[in-house]
Scaffold this motif. Structure first.
Motif, PDB file in Angstrom:
ATOM      1  N   TYR A  36       0.864  -1.177   0.000  1.00  0.00           N
ATOM      2  CA  TYR A  36       0.000   0.000   0.000  1.00  0.00           C
ATOM      3  C   TYR A  36       0.899   1.226   0.000  1.00  0.00           C
ATOM      4  O   TYR A  36       2.073   1.151   0.338  1.00  0.00           O
ATOM      5  CB  TYR A  36      -0.874   0.042   1.260  1.00  0.00           C
ATOM      6  CG  TYR A  36      -2.001  -0.953   1.278  1.00  0.00           C
ATOM      7  CD1 TYR A  36      -1.777  -2.295   1.539  1.00  0.00           C
ATOM      8  CD2 TYR A  36      -3.312  -0.539   1.045  1.00  0.00           C
ATOM      9  CE1 TYR A  36      -2.823  -3.211   1.558  1.00  0.00           C
ATOM     10  CE2 TYR A  36      -4.368  -1.439   1.075  1.00  0.00           C
ATOM     11  CZ  TYR A  36      -4.115  -2.770   1.334  1.00  0.00           C
ATOM     12  OH  TYR A  36      -5.151  -3.663   1.350  1.00  0.00           O
ATOM     13  N   ARG A  37       0.312   2.358  -0.368  1.00  0.00           N
ATOM     14  CA  ARG A  37       1.058   3.601  -0.244  1.00  0.00           C
ATOM     15  C   ARG A  37       0.131   4.707   0.238  1.00  0.00           C
ATOM     16  O   ARG A  37      -1.080   4.674  -0.021  1.00  0.00           O
ATOM     17  CB  ARG A  37       1.712   3.997  -1.563  1.00  0.00           C
ATOM     18  CG  ARG A  37       0.781   4.362  -2.701  1.00  0.00           C
ATOM     19  CD  ARG A  37       1.587   4.664  -3.953  1.00  0.00           C
ATOM     20  NE  ARG A  37       0.739   5.097  -5.067  1.00  0.00           N
ATOM     21  CZ  ARG A  37       1.213   5.383  -6.276  1.00  0.00           C
ATOM     22  NH1 ARG A  37       2.532   5.269  -6.529  1.00  0.00           N
ATOM     23  NH2 ARG A  37       0.396   5.777  -7.232  1.00  0.00           N
ATOM     24  N   LEU A  46      -4.213   0.625  -1.954  1.00  0.00           N
ATOM     25  CA  LEU A  46      -3.543  -0.569  -2.437  1.00  0.00           C
ATOM     26  C   LEU A  46      -2.729  -0.282  -3.689  1.00  0.00           C
ATOM     27  O   LEU A  46      -3.207   0.376  -4.617  1.00  0.00           O
ATOM     28  CB  LEU A  46      -4.578  -1.650  -2.728  1.00  0.00           C
ATOM     29  CG  LEU A  46      -4.039  -2.972  -3.269  1.00  0.00           C
ATOM     30  CD1 LEU A  46      -3.199  -3.690  -2.221  1.00  0.00           C
ATOM     31  CD2 LEU A  46      -5.191  -3.854  -3.743  1.00  0.00           C
ATOM     32  N   VAL A  47      -1.513  -0.812  -3.707  1.00  0.00           N
ATOM     33  CA  VAL A  47      -0.654  -0.721  -4.884  1.00  0.00           C
ATOM     34  C   VAL A  47      -0.671  -2.048  -5.636  1.00  0.00           C
ATOM     35  O   VAL A  47      -0.923  -2.102  -6.841  1.00  0.00           O
ATOM     36  CB  VAL A  47       0.785  -0.377  -4.472  1.00  0.00           C
ATOM     37  CG1 VAL A  47       1.733  -0.462  -5.659  1.00  0.00           C
ATOM     38  CG2 VAL A  47       0.836   1.017  -3.839  1.00  0.00           C
ATOM     39  N   TYR A  58      -2.819  -5.722  -9.328  1.00  0.00           N
ATOM     40  CA  TYR A  58      -2.253  -4.379  -9.304  1.00  0.00           C
ATOM     41  C   TYR A  58      -3.350  -3.332  -9.382  1.00  0.00           C
ATOM     42  O   TYR A  58      -4.411  -3.560  -9.985  1.00  0.00           O
ATOM     43  CB  TYR A  58      -1.341  -4.167 -10.523  1.00  0.00           C
ATOM     44  CG  TYR A  58      -0.094  -5.011 -10.532  1.00  0.00           C
ATOM     45  CD1 TYR A  58      -0.094  -6.273 -11.133  1.00  0.00           C
ATOM     46  CD2 TYR A  58       1.086  -4.550  -9.970  1.00  0.00           C
ATOM     47  CE1 TYR A  58       1.039  -7.056 -11.147  1.00  0.00           C
ATOM     48  CE2 TYR A  58       2.239  -5.315  -9.983  1.00  0.00           C
ATOM     49  CZ  TYR A  58       2.199  -6.571 -10.577  1.00  0.00           C
ATOM     50  OH  TYR A  58       3.337  -7.342 -10.598  1.00  0.00           O
ATOM     51  N   GLU A  59      -3.058  -2.186  -8.795  1.00  0.00           N
ATOM     52  CA  GLU A  59      -3.881  -1.012  -9.067  1.00  0.00           C
ATOM     53  C   GLU A  59      -3.703  -0.721 -10.557  1.00  0.00           C
ATOM     54  O   GLU A  59      -2.580  -0.697 -11.070  1.00  0.00           O
ATOM     55  CB  GLU A  59      -3.412   0.147  -8.187  1.00  0.00           C
ATOM     56  CG  GLU A  59      -4.409   1.271  -8.044  1.00  0.00           C
ATOM     57  CD  GLU A  59      -4.468   2.167  -9.263  1.00  0.00           C
ATOM     58  OE1 GLU A  59      -5.565   2.626  -9.620  1.00  0.00           O
ATOM     59  OE2 GLU A  59      -3.398   2.397  -9.860  1.00  0.00           O
ATOM     60  N   ASP A  60      -4.809  -0.526 -11.235  1.00  0.00           N
ATOM     61  CA  ASP A  60      -4.785  -0.479 -12.704  1.00  0.00           C
ATOM     62  C   ASP A  60      -3.774   0.520 -13.257  1.00  0.00           C
ATOM     63  O   ASP A  60      -3.063   0.234 -14.227  1.00  0.00           O
ATOM     64  CB  ASP A  60      -6.177  -0.148 -13.226  1.00  0.00           C
ATOM     65  CG  ASP A  60      -7.120  -1.338 -13.156  1.00  0.00           C
ATOM     66  OD1 ASP A  60      -8.345  -1.135 -13.280  1.00  0.00           O
ATOM     67  OD2 ASP A  60      -6.626  -2.472 -12.963  1.00  0.00           O
ATOM     68  N   ILE A  68       5.319  -6.700  -8.629  1.00  0.00           N
ATOM     69  CA  ILE A  68       5.388  -7.330  -7.315  1.00  0.00           C
ATOM     70  C   ILE A  68       5.895  -8.754  -7.469  1.00  0.00           C
ATOM     71  O   ILE A  68       5.594  -9.430  -8.456  1.00  0.00           O
ATOM     72  CB  ILE A  68       4.012  -7.299  -6.611  1.00  0.00           C
ATOM     73  CG1 ILE A  68       4.125  -7.683  -5.143  1.00  0.00           C
ATOM     74  CG2 ILE A  68       3.008  -8.189  -7.333  1.00  0.00           C
ATOM     75  CD1 ILE A  68       2.842  -7.449  -4.348  1.00  0.00           C
ATOM     76  N   SER A  69       6.704  -9.185  -6.524  1.00  0.00           N
ATOM     77  CA  SER A  69       7.211 -10.557  -6.537  1.00  0.00           C
ATOM     78  C   SER A  69       7.469 -10.994  -5.113  1.00  0.00           C
ATOM     79  O   SER A  69       7.409 -10.185  -4.183  1.00  0.00           O
ATOM     80  CB  SER A  69       8.482 -10.648  -7.385  1.00  0.00           C
ATOM     81  OG  SER A  69       9.506  -9.848  -6.832  1.00  0.00           O
TER      82      SER A  69
END
Length: 115
Positions: A36-37, A46-47, A58-60, A68-69
């Motif tokens: 999140y940011r 949410l990111v 993902y956020e579009d 992300i991994s």
């Protein structure tokens, strides 16, 4: 569960950063971890998220720039951020949740995109 973020800092527009979130404690074999940011004066959003099975979301607006991994062996989640923009400036938080009722949060890491 304890979460520790790292990798934030000051970067110029167009640059890249990789954030890490190291989890320790009682880690379930089935979990969801998320980034999140929270920009200054705004709500936390949410990111991206990733499951223990590797499913991502993902956020579009961030698709294509952020990836992300996770490394299950290290209990660590990552966020690769490319082509950073000033509007990406925020405190970035990671979270962990499993089948239990609690959601765990890290302390946050500051990302500042500025020339």
């Amino acid at each position: 569960v304890q979460l520790v973020e790292s990798g934030g800092g000051l970067v110029q527009p167009g640059g890249s950063l990789r954030l890490s979130c190291a989890a320790s404690g009682r880690i379930s074999s089935t979990y969801v971890m998320e980034w999140y940011r929270q920009p200054p004066g705004r709500q936390r959003k949410l990111v991206a998220g990733i499951t223990s099975g590797g499913r991502t979301n993902y956020e579009d607006s961030l698709k294509g720039r952020f990836t992300i991994s996770r490394d299950n062996a290290k209990n660590t989640m990552y966020l690769q951020m490319n082509s950073l923009k000033p509007e990406d400036t925020a405190v970035y938080y990671c979270s962990y949740s499993d089948s239990g009722p609690a959601i765990y949060w890290g302390q946050g890491t500051q990302v500042t995109v500025s020339s």
